[in-house]
Scaffold this motif. Structure first.
Motif, short mmCIF file in Angstrom:
data_model
loop_
_atom_site.label_atom_id
_atom_site.label_comp_id
_atom_site.label_asym_id
_atom_site.label_seq_id
_atom_site.Cartn_x
_atom_site.Cartn_y
_atom_site.Cartn_z
N SER A 258 6.60 7.06 -0.47
CA SER A 258 6.52 6.35 0.81
C SER A 258 7.33 7.13 1.83
O SER A 258 7.85 8.21 1.53
CB SER A 258 7.05 4.92 0.67
OG SER A 258 8.46 4.92 0.48
N GLU A 259 7.45 6.61 3.02
CA GLU A 259 8.20 7.32 4.05
C GLU A 259 9.69 7.39 3.72
O GLU A 259 10.38 8.31 4.15
CB GLU A 259 8.01 6.63 5.40
CG GLU A 259 6.56 6.67 5.90
CD GLU A 259 6.41 5.97 7.23
OE1 GLU A 259 7.43 5.41 7.72
OE2 GLU A 259 5.30 5.98 7.79
N LYS A 260 10.19 6.43 2.93
CA LYS A 260 11.63 6.38 2.65
C LYS A 260 11.98 6.71 1.20
O LYS A 260 13.04 7.25 0.93
CB LYS A 260 12.17 4.98 2.98
CG LYS A 260 12.07 4.59 4.43
CD LYS A 260 12.67 3.20 4.64
CE LYS A 260 12.61 2.77 6.09
NZ LYS A 260 13.18 1.40 6.28
N TYR A 261 11.08 6.38 0.25
CA TYR A 261 11.46 6.45 -1.15
C TYR A 261 10.44 7.25 -1.96
O TYR A 261 9.26 7.33 -1.61
CB TYR A 261 11.60 5.04 -1.73
CG TYR A 261 12.47 4.14 -0.90
CD1 TYR A 261 13.85 4.34 -0.83
CD2 TYR A 261 11.92 3.09 -0.16
CE1 TYR A 261 14.65 3.52 -0.06
CE2 TYR A 261 12.71 2.27 0.62
CZ TYR A 261 14.08 2.49 0.67
OH TYR A 261 14.87 1.69 1.44
N GLN B 240 13.50 0.08 -4.81
CA GLN B 240 13.43 0.05 -3.35
C GLN B 240 11.98 -0.02 -2.89
O GLN B 240 11.65 -0.71 -1.92
CB GLN B 240 14.11 1.30 -2.77
CG GLN B 240 15.62 1.34 -2.95
CD GLN B 240 16.34 0.41 -1.99
OE1 GLN B 240 15.74 -0.43 -1.34
NE2 GLN B 240 17.64 0.57 -1.89
N LEU B 241 11.10 0.71 -3.60
CA LEU B 241 9.68 0.63 -3.27
C LEU B 241 9.15 -0.79 -3.44
O LEU B 241 8.28 -1.24 -2.69
CB LEU B 241 8.88 1.59 -4.16
CG LEU B 241 8.98 3.08 -3.85
CD1 LEU B 241 8.33 3.90 -4.96
CD2 LEU B 241 8.31 3.40 -2.51
N VAL B 242 9.67 -1.50 -4.44
CA VAL B 242 9.20 -2.85 -4.72
C VAL B 242 9.73 -3.85 -3.69
O VAL B 242 8.96 -4.65 -3.13
CB VAL B 242 9.62 -3.29 -6.14
CG1 VAL B 242 9.22 -4.75 -6.39
CG2 VAL B 242 8.97 -2.39 -7.18
N TYR B 243 11.03 -3.80 -3.40
CA TYR B 243 11.66 -4.89 -2.66
C TYR B 243 11.97 -4.58 -1.20
O TYR B 243 12.22 -5.52 -0.43
CB TYR B 243 12.96 -5.30 -3.36
CG TYR B 243 12.73 -5.92 -4.71
CD1 TYR B 243 12.14 -7.18 -4.82
CD2 TYR B 243 13.08 -5.26 -5.88
CE1 TYR B 243 11.91 -7.76 -6.05
CE2 TYR B 243 12.86 -5.84 -7.12
CZ TYR B 243 12.28 -7.08 -7.20
OH TYR B 243 12.06 -7.65 -8.42
N ASP B 244 11.97 -3.32 -0.79
CA ASP B 244 12.31 -3.01 0.60
C ASP B 244 11.07 -3.17 1.47
O ASP B 244 10.47 -2.21 1.93
CB ASP B 244 12.87 -1.59 0.72
CG ASP B 244 13.42 -1.32 2.11
OD1 ASP B 244 13.52 -2.28 2.91
OD2 ASP B 244 13.74 -0.16 2.41
N GLU C 246 0.86 -1.18 0.00
CA GLU C 246 0.00 0.00 0.00
C GLU C 246 0.90 1.24 0.00
O GLU C 246 1.46 1.62 1.02
CB GLU C 246 -0.93 -0.01 1.21
CG GLU C 246 -1.94 -1.15 1.18
CD GLU C 246 -2.95 -1.07 2.32
OE1 GLU C 246 -2.78 -0.17 3.18
OE2 GLU C 246 -3.88 -1.88 2.35
N ILE C 247 1.03 1.84 -1.18
CA ILE C 247 1.90 3.00 -1.37
C ILE C 247 1.05 4.14 -1.93
O ILE C 247 0.35 3.95 -2.93
CB ILE C 247 3.05 2.67 -2.35
CG1 ILE C 247 3.85 1.46 -1.84
CG2 ILE C 247 3.96 3.87 -2.53
CD1 ILE C 247 4.87 0.96 -2.84
N PRO C 248 1.10 5.33 -1.33
CA PRO C 248 0.36 6.46 -1.91
C PRO C 248 0.87 6.80 -3.31
O PRO C 248 2.07 6.84 -3.55
CB PRO C 248 0.66 7.60 -0.92
CG PRO C 248 1.04 6.92 0.36
CD PRO C 248 1.75 5.66 -0.06
#
Length: 294
Positions: A106-109, A147-151, A60-62
């Motif tokens: 996301s919060e990181k990427y 990174q969004l996909v795998y982290d 779940e990514i905005p």
């Protein structure tokens, strides 16, 4: 070898009864086990048709996208290297013949990507848009997207169901191979309405469904090549008969000639949401009213 094993099992057990069949169970067990292993080998050699080139993960990514000056905010349901799926509460027209810009945060990427809507379906009261990405040329942007996909903690199965036997696996594998794949993938939201409408030409009928570019009408009172629907002040839906043969009797497919104007109209979007709500309410099963106790 598989055929010989099956024939050997049938020949070995044929004509045996009682204790003879009981004492033959040990050899029969190993024959059945050999048949099972050979079936797995046959499935492996046959391979399977790959519908995805990369693994898909629940996430779940905005996500935000802009089309013709209109902004949409949504949340992804899953993501992969080749694309992602996002969810909207209301059906919206998004072009299927041109690429769109998506901003995933996301919060990181953070990643800005381009992709095309390749398939739309509904789930309950939500609309799911499947996006196929175009190649990401910027290396830093590509790294952020990966990174969004795998982290994340992957959503793949972590344990096996102890109640699923080898026989269940074989049956499920066979049924999936024999299952007829979806032949039609719609890139526009098909909205069920089932609404009685009257047109300016004096013709009436039932608006079965609508997808911005086409409208399906059933039970038209009089044949007409062109129709004009004015559901509210300031909203005009212009229809032209496509004259395409239909499988279901009594229905006619009309093309919406002013679909671009309607897709950009906020008033029409509000009207469409009202129609969807009314159809959902009418489709709900009616509860039986309890009679007061005597």
């Amino acid at each position: 070898m598989l055929g010989m094993s099956v024939a050997g099992l049938i020949r070995y057990l044929g004509g045996k009864y009682g204790l003879a069949l009981f004492y033959s169970a040990f050899i029969a067990f190993w024959l059945i086990l050999n048949i099972t292993n050979l079936l797995y080998a046959v499935y492996f050699m046959m391979g399977r048709k790959a519908y995805r080139t990369s693994e898909r993960f629940e996430a779940e990514i905005p996500v935000r996208l802009t089309d013709r000056g209109k902004q949409f905010s949504a949340v992804t349901k899953n993501i992969s290297e080749g694309g992602f799926l996002f969810q909207l509460e209301h059906p919206a027209y998004l072009p299927d013949d041109e690429s769109l810009e998506f901003a995933l945060r996301s919060e990181k990427y953070r990643a800005d990507v381009r992709g095309r809507i390749v398939y739309i379906n509904s789930s309950g009261n939500h609309w799911l848009y499947h996006v196929q990405l175009e190649p990401i040329e910027d290396e830093q942007n590509l790294r952020e997207y990966l990174q969004l996909v795998y982290d994340r903690t992957h959503s793949l199965p972590k344990s096996m169901n102890v109640w699923v036997t080898a026989f269940d696996d074989i049956v499920n594998n066979a049924s999936m191979r024999l299952e007829k794949q979806r032949s039609e993938m719609r890139a526009l939201p098909r909205i069920q309405l089932e609404r009685f409408v009257r047109f300016e030409e004096g013709v009436s009928g039932t608006l079965v469904d609508f997808n911005f570019k086409f409208a399906l009408i059933r039970g038209i009172s009089e044949p007409a090549d062109h129709l004009t629907l004015v559901p509210r002040s300031g909203i005009r839906v212009l229809l032209e008969n496509t004259k395409k043969p239909m499988i279901s009797p009594g229905v006619v497919l009309y093309a919406v000639t002013n679909w671009e104007e309607l897709a950009a109209s906020r008033a029409f979007q509000t009207l469409l949401e009202d129609w969807i709500f009314e159809h959902a309410q009418a489709s709900k099963p009616k509860r039986a009213r309890k009679l007061p106790a005597a």
